[in-house]
Design a protein around this motif. Structure first.
Motif, PDB file in Angstrom:
ATOM      1  N   ILE A 167       0.894  -1.142   0.000  1.00 38.14           N
ATOM      2  CA  ILE A 167       0.000   0.000   0.000  1.00 38.14           C
ATOM      3  C   ILE A 167       0.938   1.199   0.000  1.00 38.14           C
ATOM      4  N   LEU A 168       0.791   2.075  -0.967  1.00 33.68           N
ATOM      5  CA  LEU A 168       1.688   3.216  -1.061  1.00 33.68           C
ATOM      6  C   LEU A 168       0.997   4.468  -0.531  1.00 33.68           C
ATOM      7  N   CYS A 169       1.756   5.255   0.229  1.00 37.83           N
ATOM      8  CA  CYS A 169       1.186   6.418   0.910  1.00 37.83           C
ATOM      9  C   CYS A 169       2.091   7.630   0.739  1.00 37.83           C
ATOM     10  N   GLY A 170       1.483   8.777   0.573  1.00 38.88           N
ATOM     11  CA  GLY A 170       2.234  10.033   0.521  1.00 38.88           C
ATOM     12  C   GLY A 170       1.728  10.993   1.588  1.00 38.88           C
ATOM     13  N   THR A 171       2.636  11.819   2.107  1.00 40.22           N
ATOM     14  CA  THR A 171       2.238  12.735   3.173  1.00 40.22           C
ATOM     15  C   THR A 171       1.618  14.008   2.620  1.00 40.22           C
ATOM     16  N   ARG A 172       0.513  14.409   3.217  1.00 40.50           N
ATOM     17  CA  ARG A 172      -0.090  15.684   2.850  1.00 40.50           C
ATOM     18  C   ARG A 172       0.670  16.838   3.516  1.00 40.50           C
ATOM     19  N   PHE A 173       1.072  16.605   4.753  1.00 38.94           N
ATOM     20  CA  PHE A 173       1.786  17.639   5.490  1.00 38.94           C
ATOM     21  C   PHE A 173       3.255  17.247   5.614  1.00 38.94           C
ATOM     22  N   SER A 174       4.054  18.242   5.844  1.00 43.24           N
ATOM     23  CA  SER A 174       5.455  17.986   6.136  1.00 43.24           C
ATOM     24  C   SER A 174       5.740  18.561   7.508  1.00 43.24           C
ATOM     25  N   VAL A 175       6.621  17.893   8.223  1.00 43.86           N
ATOM     26  CA  VAL A 175       7.009  18.358   9.562  1.00 43.86           C
ATOM     27  C   VAL A 175       8.513  18.127   9.725  1.00 43.86           C
ATOM     28  N   PRO A 176       9.088  18.712  10.772  1.00 44.98           N
ATOM     29  CA  PRO A 176      10.485  18.366  11.057  1.00 44.98           C
ATOM     30  C   PRO A 176      10.535  16.895  11.481  1.00 44.98           C
ATOM     31  N   LEU A 177      11.539  16.166  10.992  1.00 43.40           N
ATOM     32  CA  LEU A 177      11.651  14.746  11.340  1.00 43.40           C
ATOM     33  C   LEU A 177      12.932  14.524  12.141  1.00 43.40           C
ATOM     34  N   GLY A 198       6.092   2.841   1.667  1.00 45.05           N
ATOM     35  CA  GLY A 198       5.639   1.555   1.126  1.00 45.05           C
ATOM     36  C   GLY A 198       5.257   0.656   2.292  1.00 45.05           C
ATOM     37  N   ILE A 199       3.962   0.363   2.410  1.00 43.47           N
ATOM     38  CA  ILE A 199       3.473  -0.503   3.489  1.00 43.47           C
ATOM     39  C   ILE A 199       3.374  -1.913   2.921  1.00 43.47           C
ATOM     40  N   LYS A 200       4.170  -2.802   3.469  1.00 43.65           N
ATOM     41  CA  LYS A 200       4.259  -4.171   2.947  1.00 43.65           C
ATOM     42  C   LYS A 200       3.059  -4.992   3.417  1.00 43.65           C
ATOM     43  N   VAL A 201       2.483  -5.743   2.502  1.00 48.86           N
ATOM     44  CA  VAL A 201       1.314  -6.565   2.835  1.00 48.86           C
ATOM     45  C   VAL A 201       1.695  -8.042   2.755  1.00 48.86           C
ATOM     46  N   LYS A 209       2.930  -4.120   7.440  1.00 52.21           N
ATOM     47  CA  LYS A 209       3.997  -3.495   8.233  1.00 52.21           C
ATOM     48  C   LYS A 209       4.693  -2.465   7.357  1.00 52.21           C
ATOM     49  N   VAL A 210       5.330  -1.490   8.013  1.00 50.27           N
ATOM     50  CA  VAL A 210       5.994  -0.453   7.227  1.00 50.27           C
ATOM     51  C   VAL A 210       7.221  -1.074   6.568  1.00 50.27           C
ATOM     52  N   GLY A 211       7.304  -0.991   5.230  1.00 46.02           N
ATOM     53  CA  GLY A 211       8.421  -1.592   4.509  1.00 46.02           C
ATOM     54  C   GLY A 211       9.598  -0.636   4.420  1.00 46.02           C
ATOM     55  N   TRP A 212       9.391   0.495   3.774  1.00 46.78           N
ATOM     56  CA  TRP A 212      10.454   1.480   3.583  1.00 46.78           C
ATOM     57  C   TRP A 212       9.817   2.824   3.309  1.00 46.78           C
ATOM     58  N   GLN A 213      10.661   3.858   3.333  1.00 46.87           N
ATOM     59  CA  GLN A 213      10.147   5.200   3.049  1.00 46.87           C
ATOM     60  C   GLN A 213      11.130   5.955   2.173  1.00 46.87           C
ATOM     61  N   ILE A 214      10.584   6.917   1.432  1.00 45.35           N
ATOM     62  CA  ILE A 214      11.407   7.763   0.555  1.00 45.35           C
ATOM     63  C   ILE A 214      11.244   9.209   1.017  1.00 45.35           C
ATOM     64  N   TRP A 266       8.939   2.135  -7.438  1.00 45.68           N
ATOM     65  CA  TRP A 266       8.901   1.504  -6.108  1.00 45.68           C
ATOM     66  C   TRP A 266       9.670   0.194  -6.070  1.00 45.68           C
ATOM     67  N   ARG A 267       9.821  -0.450  -7.218  1.00 49.64           N
ATOM     68  CA  ARG A 267      10.652  -1.669  -7.203  1.00 49.64           C
ATOM     69  C   ARG A 267      12.112  -1.298  -6.968  1.00 49.64           C
ATOM     70  N   ALA A 268      12.526  -0.168  -7.537  1.00 42.91           N
ATOM     71  CA  ALA A 268      13.904   0.298  -7.304  1.00 42.91           C
ATOM     72  C   ALA A 268      14.088   0.665  -5.832  1.00 42.91           C
ATOM     73  N   ALA A 269      13.039   1.226  -5.223  1.00 46.48           N
ATOM     74  CA  ALA A 269      13.119   1.575  -3.799  1.00 46.48           C
ATOM     75  C   ALA A 269      13.288   0.312  -2.963  1.00 46.48           C
ATOM     76  N   GLU A 270      12.498  -0.693  -3.298  1.00 50.04           N
ATOM     77  CA  GLU A 270      12.564  -1.974  -2.595  1.00 50.04           C
ATOM     78  C   GLU A 270      13.979  -2.563  -2.713  1.00 50.04           C
ATOM     79  N   LYS A 271      14.525  -2.480  -3.927  1.00 50.71           N
ATOM     80  CA  LYS A 271      15.850  -3.043  -4.172  1.00 50.71           C
ATOM     81  C   LYS A 271      16.931  -2.245  -3.427  1.00 50.71           C
ATOM     82  N   ALA A 272      16.776  -0.919  -3.424  1.00 54.89           N
ATOM     83  CA  ALA A 272      17.766  -0.075  -2.728  1.00 54.89           C
ATOM     84  C   ALA A 272      17.848  -0.454  -1.252  1.00 54.89           C
TER      85      ALA A 272
END
Ligand code: RUQ
Ligand code: CUA
Length: 634
Positions: A167-177, A198-201, A209-214, A266-272
């Motif tokens: 399940i792919l998700c993007g943030t509407r807001f940005s905050v300090p991380l 990228g939420i892994k199913v 579960k949370v897979g990875w983030q960009i 997203w496949r490249a993200a997974e591979k990275a």
């Protein structure tokens, strides 16, 4: 005779007045009959499709039937719902955690090979950064994941990949991380960050579960979708606020003529991540796309875009420009070529921007305020127009030379909607084989479409037949607030169970025989194991003391369809509902003495009213009058 004649005239006039009165008679008498029949589902007959629509900040998902548009079920997700006991038993309480609301926007049916597989429905929570999974076997919420780390404002979600890998998700807001760090909003561009997740199913259980983030610049990520066919492994999001403004966004985020959309491999993200190229923040592998090229690209899209929808072939991606009277059609093959040949027009924060002219197929003048586009799989696209209040039907590429030169030629039909359509959904649009036939326009403003119930005007959605050359408005129905996106599933493409089979009940506290029931005490821990069956509880008395921790497990031992029992406990704020074959558990800290009746809340038999019992709570140390009832009751 004369009197009768006058009566007939009066009757005709009266009915004409009723008909012409407040409503417009733009629909002819013959069409009225045809339309009524098109959406009519006679008593005893059933709808052909499910419409799963988001309930916005009600936190729920609603199910309607198509073509009747009747509301047939409510699936509580992010908010308690006493009608099904959701948010009262231990399990659902735990899922809700500290929150009692969420903001559901975009439901996504699970897919296998870019087709609905009828297993799950995922929904996002814009408010508290969560994703939930509803199992279509019982139409209930089984998991709520989140708040997702490093992610604020989970709006651009939940977009499912072609085999439900993510399940792919993007943030509407940005905050300090990371979250919890404070920086001044004046330093927005430098200190604030957006995130794509990228939420892994799990393919067997659906467990997420949370897979990875960009990591991304602090643009406000908006709507998106996932690729298929030639664009398999890619995903797309529009954004607003490429300006990176932090105040008065209405003005400050609408300065540029074009905003940047994200094109994500997203496949490249997974591979990275697998190749160890990610850093970890708050327990999640994070990819910095500046350091890991090939994961993220930008493409310019007409002013303040909103929806970005991949067509069933996976070749065309259409973005709606809220402040531009056109949709932009991107050609994925051209995107691929631009990526491979590095046809860039500079970069934004180190991320390459694909040259607009090299990836765009054309702009289609669909009207004012285009938001979302859906497809029928027969070469036609349907775009919702917020400002023009209509749906525009247009022809997808490939276009001939004349059409390419003048894209006005591909605009085929418009149907007015009431009013200000936000999302629209065509049955199966996001699969490779849409069902077509029906389109539902989900209108943002109803502005008097229903009889007046006060200042809060009920929402409305409209059912449109798209099987012919011209679209046909068929019916209109109330929709629960606040409808956003929806999914349409053919009823025969899901296999919901009718009861929970006893053999599948793995709850260690389930009880099926009277001899297994009872109340036991261990210190101040009191445990009751109760059977619910037409029309009694066994036991129907639970003895305890003030200060006890009471745990009640109720098993509905019925194996008959629709034989549901409830357990409402008076003045204790407990309402659980147990389906046939199900066991539910609730906990209660007993703080006040008294006799608290409990009763069945779901009408189950002629003697349903008699289905009741007592929780007897004495002050600590007061011996039970019935002798030993508080330690063992059989
Ligand atoms: S957004 S009206 Cu929350 Cu889906 Cu487009
Ligand atoms: Cu059981 Cu009513």
């Amino acid at each position: 005779m004369r009197t009768f004649f006058n009566y007939l005239i009066a009757l005709t006039m009266a009915s004409a007045l009723v008909g012409c009165g407040k409503q417009s008679r733009s629909t002819s008498e013959g069409d009225r009959t045809a339309n009524a029949l098109a959406s009519y589902v006679a008593p005893g007959e059933k709808d052909e499709y499910y419409l799963f629509y988001s309930g916005g900040h009600s936190g729920q998902v609603f199910v309607a039937g198509i073509p009747s548009m009747r509301h047939i079920s409510t699936i509580p997700v992010f908010a308690p719902y006493p009608a099904t006991g959701y948010g009262f038993d231990d399990e659902s309480k735990k899922m809700l955690g500290e929150f009692t609301w969420g903001d559901v926007h975009h439901p996504a049916l699970s897919q296998t090979d870019s087709k609905y597989d009828g297993r799950w429905l995922f929904v996002n929570d814009n408010a508290n950064n969560r994703i939930a999974r509803i199992d279509l076997r019982d139409f209930k919420t089984h998991q709520i994941l989140g708040p997702i780390p490093n992610s604020i404002g989970n709006h651009g979600s939940s977009f499912i990949t072609e085999n439900s890998e993510y399940i792919l998700c993007g943030t509407r807001f940005s905050v300090p991380l990371p979250k919890g760090r404070v920086a001044d909003p004046n330093d927005y561009a430098k200190e604030f960050k957006g995130m794509l997740s990228g939420i892994k199913v799990d393919q067997q259980t659906g467990e997420m579960k949370v897979g990875w983030q960009i990591l991304t610049p602090p643009f406000d990520w908006d709507l998106g979708s996932t690729g298929k066919g030639p664009s398999s492994g890619w995903a797309f999001w529009t954004s607003y606020n490429t300006e990176m403004a932090h105040d008065t966004l209405e003005v400050n985020s609408t300065q540029k003529d074009r905003d940047l959309a994200a094109v994500v491999n997203w496949r490249a993200a997974e591979k990275a991540v697998a190749d160890g190229k990610a850093k970890t923040m708050d327990g999640v592998p994070i990819i910095d796309p500046v350091e890991v090229p090939g994961v993220l690209y930008f493409v310019p899209i007409g002013k303040s875009p909103h929806g970005m929808d991949v067509d069933p072939s996976g070749k065309w991606i259409v973005a709606g420009g809220k402040l531009q009277p056109a949709t932009t059609v991107l050609n994925f093959e051209k995107i691929q070529a631009a990526v491979n040949n590095k046809t860039f027009e500079g970069d934004a924060n180190g991320i390459p921007i694909l040259k607009y002219e090299s990836v765009v197929e054309g702009e289609v003048p669909v009207g004012l305020g285009p938001l979302h586009t859906q497809y029928d799989g027969k070469g036609f696209a349907y775009t919702s127009m917020f400002i023009d209040s209509n749906i525009t039907k247009w022809k997808m590429p490939p276009w001939n030379d004349a059409e390419k030169k003048d894209t006005n030629k591909v605009v085929l039909d418009k149907v007015p909607c009431h009013f200000s359509t936000g999302h629209l959904v065509v049955a199966g649009s996001d699969t490779k084989n849409p069902y077509g036939k029906w389109l539902v326009a989900m209108n943002k403003l109803s502005a008097g479409r229903h009889v007046n119930v006060g200042p809060s005007q009920p929402e409305s959605s409209q059912l449109i037949d798209i099987s012919g050359e011209k679209m046909k408005m068929i019916a209109e129905a109330y929709t629960e607030p606040e409808p956003h996106f929806a999914q349409i599933l053919k009823v025969t493409d899901a296999q919901p169970a009718e009861v929970y089979p006893k053999a599948e009940n793995k709850d260690p506290d389930a009880v099926w025989e009277k001899t297994e029931t009872g109340v036991t005490r261990n210190g101040n821990q009191v445990v009751a194991k109760v059977i619910a069956i037409r029309s009694r509880y066994n036991p129907d008395r639970i003895d305890a003391q003030v200060g006890d921790d009471l745990t009640v497990h109720v098993t509905n031992v019925e194996q008959t369809r629709d034989m549901i029992h409830g357990f409402g406990l008076i003045e204790q704020n407990v309402s659980i509902v147990i389906d046939p074959g199900e066991t539910k558990t609730f906990h209660l800290k007993l703080t006040k003495p008294g006799v608290f009746p409990f009763y069945c809340t779901n009408f189950c038999s002629a003697l349903h009213q008699e289905m009741q019992g007592y929780l007897v709570v004495r002050n600590a140390g007061e011996a039970p009058a019935t002798g030993g009832a508080s330690t063992a009751q059989k």
